[in-house]
Motif scaffolding. Sequence first.
Motif, PDB file in Angstrom:
ATOM      1  N   SER A  71      23.958  69.159 -16.709  1.00  0.00           N
ATOM      2  CA  SER A  71      23.715  68.611 -15.362  1.00  0.00           C
ATOM      3  C   SER A  71      22.253  68.784 -14.959  1.00  0.00           C
ATOM      4  O   SER A  71      21.634  67.864 -14.409  1.00  0.00           O
ATOM      5  CB  SER A  71      24.607  69.296 -14.329  1.00  0.00           C
ATOM      6  OG  SER A  71      25.954  69.019 -14.590  1.00  0.00           O
ATOM      7  N   TYR A  72      21.715  69.960 -15.234  1.00  0.00           N
ATOM      8  CA  TYR A  72      20.316  70.215 -14.925  1.00  0.00           C
ATOM      9  C   TYR A  72      19.405  69.224 -15.667  1.00  0.00           C
ATOM     10  O   TYR A  72      18.491  68.638 -15.075  1.00  0.00           O
ATOM     11  CB  TYR A  72      19.947  71.653 -15.286  1.00  0.00           C
ATOM     12  CG  TYR A  72      18.487  71.965 -15.093  1.00  0.00           C
ATOM     13  CD1 TYR A  72      17.968  72.167 -13.810  1.00  0.00           C
ATOM     14  CD2 TYR A  72      17.621  72.038 -16.174  1.00  0.00           C
ATOM     15  CE1 TYR A  72      16.620  72.430 -13.627  1.00  0.00           C
ATOM     16  CE2 TYR A  72      16.274  72.301 -16.002  1.00  0.00           C
ATOM     17  CZ  TYR A  72      15.781  72.499 -14.725  1.00  0.00           C
ATOM     18  OH  TYR A  72      14.440  72.753 -14.540  1.00  0.00           O
ATOM     19  N   ALA A  73      19.669  69.028 -16.957  1.00  0.00           N
ATOM     20  CA  ALA A  73      18.844  68.111 -17.751  1.00  0.00           C
ATOM     21  C   ALA A  73      18.970  66.673 -17.246  1.00  0.00           C
ATOM     22  O   ALA A  73      17.974  65.952 -17.165  1.00  0.00           O
ATOM     23  CB  ALA A  73      19.224  68.199 -19.229  1.00  0.00           C
ATOM     24  N   VAL A  74      20.177  66.252 -16.901  1.00  0.00           N
ATOM     25  CA  VAL A  74      20.388  64.891 -16.386  1.00  0.00           C
ATOM     26  C   VAL A  74      19.627  64.700 -15.077  1.00  0.00           C
ATOM     27  O   VAL A  74      18.936  63.694 -14.888  1.00  0.00           O
ATOM     28  CB  VAL A  74      21.892  64.596 -16.197  1.00  0.00           C
ATOM     29  CG1 VAL A  74      22.108  63.322 -15.388  1.00  0.00           C
ATOM     30  CG2 VAL A  74      22.602  64.502 -17.546  1.00  0.00           C
ATOM     31  N   ILE A  75      19.735  65.661 -14.177  1.00  0.00           N
ATOM     32  CA  ILE A  75      19.035  65.557 -12.884  1.00  0.00           C
ATOM     33  C   ILE A  75      17.532  65.509 -13.095  1.00  0.00           C
ATOM     34  O   ILE A  75      16.836  64.688 -12.492  1.00  0.00           O
ATOM     35  CB  ILE A  75      19.449  66.721 -11.949  1.00  0.00           C
ATOM     36  CG1 ILE A  75      20.899  66.523 -11.515  1.00  0.00           C
ATOM     37  CG2 ILE A  75      18.515  66.816 -10.743  1.00  0.00           C
ATOM     38  CD1 ILE A  75      21.523  67.728 -10.848  1.00  0.00           C
ATOM     39  N   ARG A  76      17.027  66.377 -13.980  1.00  0.00           N
ATOM     40  CA  ARG A  76      15.585  66.354 -14.273  1.00  0.00           C
ATOM     41  C   ARG A  76      15.158  65.004 -14.825  1.00  0.00           C
ATOM     42  O   ARG A  76      14.115  64.463 -14.439  1.00  0.00           O
ATOM     43  CB  ARG A  76      15.219  67.443 -15.294  1.00  0.00           C
ATOM     44  CG  ARG A  76      15.236  68.863 -14.798  1.00  0.00           C
ATOM     45  CD  ARG A  76      14.024  69.244 -13.944  1.00  0.00           C
ATOM     46  NE  ARG A  76      12.756  68.825 -14.460  1.00  0.00           N
ATOM     47  CZ  ARG A  76      11.956  69.540 -15.252  1.00  0.00           C
ATOM     48  NH1 ARG A  76      12.309  70.738 -15.630  1.00  0.00           N
ATOM     49  NH2 ARG A  76      10.798  69.060 -15.658  1.00  0.00           N
ATOM     50  N   LEU A  77      15.963  64.435 -15.726  1.00  0.00           N
ATOM     51  CA  LEU A  77      15.634  63.128 -16.304  1.00  0.00           C
ATOM     52  C   LEU A  77      15.636  62.054 -15.232  1.00  0.00           C
ATOM     53  O   LEU A  77      14.723  61.229 -15.165  1.00  0.00           O
ATOM     54  CB  LEU A  77      16.625  62.774 -17.418  1.00  0.00           C
ATOM     55  CG  LEU A  77      16.420  61.434 -18.123  1.00  0.00           C
ATOM     56  CD1 LEU A  77      15.066  61.384 -18.819  1.00  0.00           C
ATOM     57  CD2 LEU A  77      17.534  61.189 -19.129  1.00  0.00           C
ATOM     58  N   LEU A  78      16.624  62.063 -14.368  1.00  0.00           N
ATOM     59  CA  LEU A  78      16.728  61.047 -13.316  1.00  0.00           C
ATOM     60  C   LEU A  78      15.612  61.153 -12.280  1.00  0.00           C
ATOM     61  O   LEU A  78      15.225  60.152 -11.674  1.00  0.00           O
ATOM     62  CB  LEU A  78      18.089  61.130 -12.632  1.00  0.00           C
ATOM     63  CG  LEU A  78      19.294  60.745 -13.494  1.00  0.00           C
ATOM     64  CD1 LEU A  78      20.592  61.022 -12.747  1.00  0.00           C
ATOM     65  CD2 LEU A  78      19.212  59.294 -13.933  1.00  0.00           C
ATOM     66  N   LEU A  79      15.105  62.367 -12.079  1.00  0.00           N
ATOM     67  CA  LEU A  79      14.073  62.571 -11.064  1.00  0.00           C
ATOM     68  C   LEU A  79      12.643  62.438 -11.582  1.00  0.00           C
ATOM     69  O   LEU A  79      11.692  62.541 -10.805  1.00  0.00           O
ATOM     70  CB  LEU A  79      14.250  63.945 -10.405  1.00  0.00           C
ATOM     71  CG  LEU A  79      15.522  64.118  -9.575  1.00  0.00           C
ATOM     72  CD1 LEU A  79      15.599  65.535  -9.012  1.00  0.00           C
ATOM     73  CD2 LEU A  79      15.598  63.087  -8.458  1.00  0.00           C
ATOM     74  N   LEU A  92      13.585  65.156 -22.566  1.00  0.00           N
ATOM     75  CA  LEU A  92      14.794  65.205 -21.729  1.00  0.00           C
ATOM     76  C   LEU A  92      15.824  64.178 -22.180  1.00  0.00           C
ATOM     77  O   LEU A  92      17.028  64.458 -22.184  1.00  0.00           O
ATOM     78  CB  LEU A  92      14.431  64.996 -20.255  1.00  0.00           C
ATOM     79  CG  LEU A  92      13.866  66.225 -19.552  1.00  0.00           C
ATOM     80  CD1 LEU A  92      13.273  65.850 -18.201  1.00  0.00           C
ATOM     81  CD2 LEU A  92      14.938  67.295 -19.386  1.00  0.00           C
ATOM     82  N   ALA A  93      15.382  62.997 -22.580  1.00  0.00           N
ATOM     83  CA  ALA A  93      16.320  61.983 -23.067  1.00  0.00           C
ATOM     84  C   ALA A  93      17.048  62.471 -24.319  1.00  0.00           C
ATOM     85  O   ALA A  93      18.265  62.272 -24.456  1.00  0.00           O
ATOM     86  CB  ALA A  93      15.588  60.672 -23.351  1.00  0.00           C
ATOM     87  N   CYS A  94      16.341  63.135 -25.213  1.00  0.00           N
ATOM     88  CA  CYS A  94      16.972  63.676 -26.430  1.00  0.00           C
ATOM     89  C   CYS A  94      17.986  64.767 -26.088  1.00  0.00           C
ATOM     90  O   CYS A  94      19.102  64.774 -26.627  1.00  0.00           O
ATOM     91  CB  CYS A  94      15.905  64.252 -27.364  1.00  0.00           C
ATOM     92  SG  CYS A  94      14.886  63.015 -28.196  1.00  0.00           S
ATOM     93  N   VAL A  95      17.609  65.663 -25.198  1.00  0.00           N
ATOM     94  CA  VAL A  95      18.515  66.751 -24.787  1.00  0.00           C
ATOM     95  C   VAL A  95      19.747  66.184 -24.091  1.00  0.00           C
ATOM     96  O   VAL A  95      20.884  66.594 -24.377  1.00  0.00           O
ATOM     97  CB  VAL A  95      17.779  67.766 -23.880  1.00  0.00           C
ATOM     98  CG1 VAL A  95      18.750  68.723 -23.223  1.00  0.00           C
ATOM     99  CG2 VAL A  95      16.726  68.533 -24.684  1.00  0.00           C
ATOM    100  N   VAL A  96      19.554  65.229 -23.208  1.00  0.00           N
ATOM    101  CA  VAL A  96      20.676  64.630 -22.476  1.00  0.00           C
ATOM    102  C   VAL A  96      21.590  63.852 -23.424  1.00  0.00           C
ATOM    103  O   VAL A  96      22.814  64.001 -23.381  1.00  0.00           O
ATOM    104  CB  VAL A  96      20.178  63.737 -21.321  1.00  0.00           C
ATOM    105  CG1 VAL A  96      21.288  62.879 -20.753  1.00  0.00           C
ATOM    106  CG2 VAL A  96      19.569  64.610 -20.220  1.00  0.00           C
ATOM    107  N   GLY A  97      21.022  63.037 -24.284  1.00  0.00           N
ATOM    108  CA  GLY A  97      21.840  62.253 -25.211  1.00  0.00           C
ATOM    109  C   GLY A  97      22.658  63.124 -26.139  1.00  0.00           C
ATOM    110  O   GLY A  97      23.870  62.946 -26.289  1.00  0.00           O
ATOM    111  N   GLY A  98      22.003  64.087 -26.771  1.00  0.00           N
ATOM    112  CA  GLY A  98      22.709  64.995 -27.665  1.00  0.00           C
ATOM    113  C   GLY A  98      23.705  65.867 -26.928  1.00  0.00           C
ATOM    114  O   GLY A  98      24.833  66.071 -27.383  1.00  0.00           O
ATOM    115  N   GLY A  99      23.297  66.361 -25.779  1.00  0.00           N
ATOM    116  CA  GLY A  99      24.182  67.210 -24.988  1.00  0.00           C
ATOM    117  C   GLY A  99      25.415  66.471 -24.498  1.00  0.00           C
ATOM    118  O   GLY A  99      26.525  67.019 -24.498  1.00  0.00           O
ATOM    119  N   CYS A 100      25.248  65.222 -24.099  1.00  0.00           N
ATOM    120  CA  CYS A 100      26.392  64.429 -23.627  1.00  0.00           C
ATOM    121  C   CYS A 100      27.418  64.209 -24.735  1.00  0.00           C
ATOM    122  O   CYS A 100      28.622  64.351 -24.506  1.00  0.00           O
ATOM    123  CB  CYS A 100      25.928  63.072 -23.086  1.00  0.00           C
ATOM    124  SG  CYS A 100      25.280  63.139 -21.424  1.00  0.00           S
ATOM    125  N   SER A 101      26.964  63.880 -25.924  1.00  0.00           N
ATOM    126  CA  SER A 101      27.891  63.654 -27.028  1.00  0.00           C
ATOM    127  C   SER A 101      28.689  64.917 -27.340  1.00  0.00           C
ATOM    128  O   SER A 101      29.916  64.879 -27.467  1.00  0.00           O
ATOM    129  CB  SER A 101      27.138  63.189 -28.277  1.00  0.00           C
ATOM    130  OG  SER A 101      28.039  63.042 -29.354  1.00  0.00           O
TER     131      SER A 101
END
Length: 151
Positions: A71-79, A92-101
């Motif tokens: 959630s923290y990474a997604v919010i940081r990416l969106l902001l 952040l995109a790499c962390v979010v993509g990998g983390g989501c999967s």
Amino acid sequence: MQMKYIAFAAGIAGADMAVKKRMEEALSFHETRPLAGGKLALKKYHNKGAAGNLLERRPRALKGIQASLLSYAVIRLLLLKKDSPALAKAGLACVVGGGCSNFCDRLLHGYVTDYFSFRFGPERFQKIVFNLSDFFVFGGAALLLRQAAER
């Protein structure tokens, strides 16, 4: 925030989910398929914990920690602003993509499907089984550390 980084994160998650599905269908447990002259291997593993089975016996705690970090990474990416450093956006995109999967795997199945291992280096390292998302999370974290060091 530039949409291409959200699309990149979604692409990472989608690609890894597709590979995980293929590995679930193609490999049986305890089956190892050597690659690259035996230096790499495909091997199906269901990881109920984090790296190295950390918190394997505390699945609720692990899900909570993973949800919080993601959630923290997604919010940081969106902001992120348009003029934010490219390393921060890509990291952040790499962390979010990998983390989501991996998080979706954990929510849907109670484990993360791993399927790739190295067959060189220390024996302990050879026992670890990874997935594509793991490499994107590690790589994204490295990009973020690099960007932080450049400040």
